[in-house]
Write a protein that holds these residues in place. Structure first.
Motif: not given
Length: 99
Positions: A41-60, A90-98
């Motif tokens: 749902g983000a339409v502008d770079i200003g709307q992108v935040g840590g929640r989007h980054v964490v969601s991206y890690w989960r998707m990957l 900095d944006p949130p770092r990728p989490y580890s499954d462990s």
């Protein structure tokens, strides 16, 4: 589509400096992240935040089992985009499954 266009504009001069292959990979990762954020749902770079980054890690992680080095390369691309966009920190770092 507007967010993707903004990312491409921000990354244009970034892609023209340094190692060509690496920069093209990084820009492709930035655009993939932008497409993911647009899907949320983000339409502008200003709307992108840590929640989007964490969601991206989960998707990957759900899509495939990527090596830690590959996840780090994605994080470096997002961090570069973060700084190009003028975001603080900095944006949130990728989490580890462990963990």
């Amino acid at each position: 589509m507007k967010l993707r266009f903004q990312v491409e504009q921000l990354a244009h001069t970034y892609a023209r400096k340094g190692g060509r292959d690496n920069r093209q990979q990084q820009v492709a990762r930035m655009v993939a992240f932008a497409e993911h954020a647009e899907g949320l749902g983000a339409v502008d770079i200003g709307q992108v935040g840590g929640r989007h980054v964490v969601s991206y890690w989960r998707m990957l992680r759900a899509k495939s089992e990527l090596a830690d080095n590959t996840l780090y390369a994605h994080w470096l691309a997002i961090r570069s985009l973060w700084h190009l966009a003028g975001k603080v920190g900095d944006p949130p770092r990728p989490y580890s499954d462990s963990k």
